[in-house]
Motif scaffolding. Sequence first.
Motif, PDB file in Angstrom:
ATOM      1  N   ILE A   1      29.745  33.275  36.101  1.00 49.65           N
ATOM      2  CA  ILE A   1      30.869  34.212  36.168  1.00 49.65           C
ATOM      3  C   ILE A   1      30.974  34.797  37.572  1.00 49.65           C
ATOM      4  O   ILE A   1      29.963  35.045  38.240  1.00 49.65           O
ATOM      5  N   CYS A   2      32.204  34.997  38.007  1.00 46.88           N
ATOM      6  CA  CYS A   2      32.506  35.648  39.281  1.00 46.88           C
ATOM      7  C   CYS A   2      33.104  37.021  39.002  1.00 46.88           C
ATOM      8  O   CYS A   2      33.886  37.179  38.059  1.00 46.88           O
ATOM      9  N   ASP A   3      32.766  38.000  39.810  1.00 47.57           N
ATOM     10  CA  ASP A   3      33.345  39.335  39.702  1.00 47.57           C
ATOM     11  C   ASP A   3      34.780  39.275  40.236  1.00 47.57           C
ATOM     12  O   ASP A   3      35.016  39.295  41.445  1.00 47.57           O
ATOM     13  N   ILE A   4      35.749  39.189  39.334  1.00 52.78           N
ATOM     14  CA  ILE A   4      37.143  38.976  39.723  1.00 52.78           C
ATOM     15  C   ILE A   4      37.685  40.188  40.479  1.00 52.78           C
ATOM     16  O   ILE A   4      38.402  40.044  41.473  1.00 52.78           O
ATOM     17  N   THR A   5      37.355  41.374  40.039  1.00 52.63           N
ATOM     18  CA  THR A   5      37.847  42.581  40.710  1.00 52.63           C
ATOM     19  C   THR A   5      37.328  42.672  42.134  1.00 52.63           C
ATOM     20  O   THR A   5      38.094  42.932  43.078  1.00 52.63           O
ATOM     21  N   ALA A   6      36.036  42.448  42.314  1.00 54.33           N
ATOM     22  CA  ALA A   6      35.463  42.500  43.655  1.00 54.33           C
ATOM     23  C   ALA A   6      36.034  41.386  44.533  1.00 54.33           C
ATOM     24  O   ALA A   6      36.341  41.597  45.713  1.00 54.33           O
ATOM     25  N   ALA A   7      36.178  40.197  43.950  1.00 60.86           N
ATOM     26  CA  ALA A   7      36.722  39.074  44.719  1.00 60.86           C
ATOM     27  C   ALA A   7      38.161  39.342  45.140  1.00 60.86           C
ATOM     28  O   ALA A   7      38.540  39.087  46.290  1.00 60.86           O
ATOM     29  N   SER A   8      38.962  39.892  44.232  1.00 60.83           N
ATOM     30  CA  SER A   8      40.366  40.128  44.561  1.00 60.83           C
ATOM     31  C   SER A   8      40.502  41.124  45.711  1.00 60.83           C
ATOM     32  O   SER A   8      41.309  40.931  46.629  1.00 60.83           O
ATOM     33  N   GLY A   9      39.695  42.176  45.702  1.00 62.84           N
ATOM     34  CA  GLY A   9      39.754  43.156  46.774  1.00 62.84           C
ATOM     35  C   GLY A   9      39.390  42.544  48.119  1.00 62.84           C
ATOM     36  O   GLY A   9      40.084  42.756  49.126  1.00 62.84           O
TER      37      GLY A   9
ATOM     38  N   THR B 290      41.402  32.436  27.601  1.00 64.58           N
ATOM     39  CA  THR B 290      42.710  32.837  27.097  1.00 64.58           C
ATOM     40  C   THR B 290      42.960  34.321  27.403  1.00 64.58           C
ATOM     41  O   THR B 290      42.007  35.070  27.688  1.00 64.58           O
ATOM     42  N   PRO B 291      44.196  34.788  27.315  1.00 66.68           N
ATOM     43  CA  PRO B 291      44.450  36.215  27.573  1.00 66.68           C
ATOM     44  C   PRO B 291      43.824  37.154  26.551  1.00 66.68           C
ATOM     45  O   PRO B 291      43.764  38.364  26.791  1.00 66.68           O
ATOM     46  N   PHE B 292      43.357  36.637  25.412  1.00 67.74           N
ATOM     47  CA  PHE B 292      42.667  37.497  24.452  1.00 67.74           C
ATOM     48  C   PHE B 292      41.207  37.727  24.831  1.00 67.74           C
ATOM     49  O   PHE B 292      40.569  38.646  24.310  1.00 67.74           O
ATOM     50  N   GLY B 293      40.662  36.906  25.721  1.00 70.03           N
ATOM     51  CA  GLY B 293      39.269  37.071  26.120  1.00 70.03           C
ATOM     52  C   GLY B 293      39.076  37.662  27.493  1.00 70.03           C
ATOM     53  O   GLY B 293      38.042  38.277  27.775  1.00 70.03           O
ATOM     54  N   GLN B 294      40.082  37.493  28.366  1.00 68.26           N
ATOM     55  CA  GLN B 294      39.970  37.983  29.737  1.00 68.26           C
ATOM     56  C   GLN B 294      41.369  38.055  30.337  1.00 68.26           C
ATOM     57  O   GLN B 294      42.200  37.183  30.079  1.00 68.26           O
ATOM     58  N   ARG B 295      41.610  39.086  31.186  1.00 63.48           N
ATOM     59  CA  ARG B 295      42.950  39.319  31.714  1.00 63.48           C
ATOM     60  C   ARG B 295      42.878  39.416  33.247  1.00 63.48           C
ATOM     61  O   ARG B 295      42.839  40.521  33.810  1.00 63.48           O
ATOM     62  N   PRO B 296      42.850  38.265  33.914  1.00 65.29           N
ATOM     63  CA  PRO B 296      42.632  38.272  35.367  1.00 65.29           C
ATOM     64  C   PRO B 296      43.688  39.026  36.168  1.00 65.29           C
ATOM     65  O   PRO B 296      43.361  39.616  37.205  1.00 65.29           O
ATOM     66  N   LEU B 297      44.944  39.020  35.730  1.00 62.60           N
ATOM     67  CA  LEU B 297      45.965  39.749  36.481  1.00 62.60           C
ATOM     68  C   LEU B 297      45.666  41.246  36.478  1.00 62.60           C
ATOM     69  O   LEU B 297      45.920  41.934  37.471  1.00 62.60           O
ATOM     70  N   ASP B 298      45.131  41.751  35.377  1.00 58.24           N
ATOM     71  CA  ASP B 298      44.753  43.162  35.312  1.00 58.24           C
ATOM     72  C   ASP B 298      43.534  43.466  36.190  1.00 58.24           C
ATOM     73  O   ASP B 298      43.294  44.628  36.535  1.00 58.24           O
ATOM     74  N   LEU B 299      42.769  42.419  36.518  1.00 60.83           N
ATOM     75  CA  LEU B 299      41.573  42.586  37.351  1.00 60.83           C
ATOM     76  C   LEU B 299      41.868  42.380  38.833  1.00 60.83           C
ATOM     77  O   LEU B 299      40.953  42.448  39.652  1.00 60.83           O
ATOM     78  N   GLY B 300      43.134  42.102  39.168  1.00 58.40           N
ATOM     79  CA  GLY B 300      43.513  42.004  40.568  1.00 58.40           C
ATOM     80  C   GLY B 300      43.940  40.629  41.034  1.00 58.40           C
ATOM     81  O   GLY B 300      44.319  40.466  42.198  1.00 58.40           O
ATOM     82  N   ALA B 301      43.877  39.619  40.164  1.00 62.44           N
ATOM     83  CA  ALA B 301      44.296  38.279  40.567  1.00 62.44           C
ATOM     84  C   ALA B 301      45.799  38.248  40.838  1.00 62.44           C
ATOM     85  O   ALA B 301      46.574  38.977  40.211  1.00 62.44           O
ATOM     86  N   ASP B 302      46.203  37.385  41.765  1.00 66.32           N
ATOM     87  CA  ASP B 302      47.627  37.205  42.062  1.00 66.32           C
ATOM     88  C   ASP B 302      48.286  36.222  41.107  1.00 66.32           C
ATOM     89  O   ASP B 302      49.469  36.351  40.794  1.00 66.32           O
ATOM     90  N   ILE B 303      47.528  35.227  40.681  1.00 66.68           N
ATOM     91  CA  ILE B 303      48.057  34.145  39.866  1.00 66.68           C
ATOM     92  C   ILE B 303      47.017  33.754  38.821  1.00 66.68           C
ATOM     93  O   ILE B 303      45.818  33.722  39.116  1.00 66.68           O
TER      94      ILE B 303
ATOM     95  N   THR C 140      31.566  43.808  31.148  1.00 66.25           N
ATOM     96  CA  THR C 140      32.538  44.726  31.748  1.00 66.25           C
ATOM     97  C   THR C 140      33.862  44.042  32.072  1.00 66.25           C
ATOM     98  O   THR C 140      34.897  44.696  32.117  1.00 66.25           O
ATOM     99  N   GLN C 141      33.847  42.746  32.297  1.00 65.46           N
ATOM    100  CA  GLN C 141      35.021  42.037  32.790  1.00 65.46           C
ATOM    101  C   GLN C 141      35.796  41.321  31.690  1.00 65.46           C
ATOM    102  O   GLN C 141      37.005  41.115  31.817  1.00 65.46           O
ATOM    103  N   MET C 142      35.123  40.929  30.621  1.00 64.65           N
ATOM    104  CA  MET C 142      35.726  40.119  29.575  1.00 64.65           C
ATOM    105  C   MET C 142      35.847  40.911  28.281  1.00 64.65           C
ATOM    106  O   MET C 142      34.976  41.714  27.951  1.00 64.65           O
ATOM    107  N   GLU C 143      36.933  40.671  27.546  1.00 64.13           N
ATOM    108  CA  GLU C 143      37.111  41.333  26.260  1.00 64.13           C
ATOM    109  C   GLU C 143      36.310  40.649  25.154  1.00 64.13           C
ATOM    110  O   GLU C 143      35.944  41.282  24.163  1.00 64.13           O
TER     111      GLU C 143
END
Length: 376
Positions: free
Chosen positions: A151-159, A176-189, A289-292
């Motif tokens: 796993i990669c820290d998406i929030t830290a990576a996006s910043g 899937t969006p039910f398990g993790q929401r990358p756009l909410d964590l800072g991803a662009d796409i 902390t990152q995944m639902e």
Amino acid sequence: MSETASSRAAGLLHLRRAGLSRGDSIPLPLTMASIFHAPGDSTGFHQYGRFSNPTWDGTEEMLSRLENAPVHAFPSGMAAISAVFFALLKAGDRILLPSDGYHTTRILADRFLGAFDVRFDTRPTASFLDGGFDGYRLVFVESPSNPTLDICDITAASGAIHRAGGLLVVDNTTMTPFGQRPLDLGADIVVAADTKAPNGHSDVLAGHVASRSADIMAAIKEWRTTSGSIPSPFDAWLLHRGLETLEVRFDRMCNTAELLAPRIKAHPAVRSLRFPGLQGDPSHNLASTQMERFGFLISFVLDSEDDAEAFINGCELMAAATSFGGVHTSAERRTKRGDAVPPGFVRLAVGCEPAEELWAAIKASLDRISSNVAAT
């Protein structure tokens, strides 16, 4: 599921309600048409099958609800990834890819992007932030990685990526969006292969791109329209039907994976196991902390290639197949696909079978391997 996920799932089933007239079908109609009635200025209306289709509209509306962002559908996950690369990159750009993610993404970059003078580097997912992101136009993350489940820290990576002037793309296929929401964590796409759990019945190839940037989505749509990388109406219709049960299936698959993982790990035939939901797994704290949810994939290592094949082929409630996310539990020895993993590495994709019955079948197959080893 969290309350937010539950409300999202409930609303997903009634998106068509507001637009229905008396006598309209409740299920999404399948529109098999390449041409539409378009007299005069028909801007804003369906005109030609490469441009748009009413069945796509319904499917993209559901995906958009899940992502909380505009979505464009594609005929496969790789078509979605290709659209991002070819719509947004130009000669001289440099990109960063995971060295341990889905191998076809690296093949695409190596065999095709290089011809257009787009260069790429790779890093392991677990240490993806090491080295910074200066000089990268686009950074592509797959988290959890397929098949090793790092796993990669998406929030830290996006910043860090945004400070360096780049874009972050996250492949969210495994979650899937039910398990993790990358756009909410800072991803662009976000890109995803909806071939997997969103469709869920192993009878469709599909994918999508989601972004909250109007400029990015305009470029992605232009690429799709011009290149003809479009989903068929029938495949879009099947995906729409699968999305209606995604929350139910995903919940069951994740629950079963959480039950199975510690039992498989404790079996004497298993040398090592990765599952983000296990206490002590290297990914567990960040996943919490990152995944639902922790997902439905479990990766583990048996002693040899022969043991891996015997386990998969000897389990009566398991399909020997590539891909994942279907209602049928499946497994694959991933060295067959060129992944840099031990010969006995198995990627197990948990399906929708009753959990205890599935465990009994898995245990019986693992027990036979242990018995064979003891006999020799």
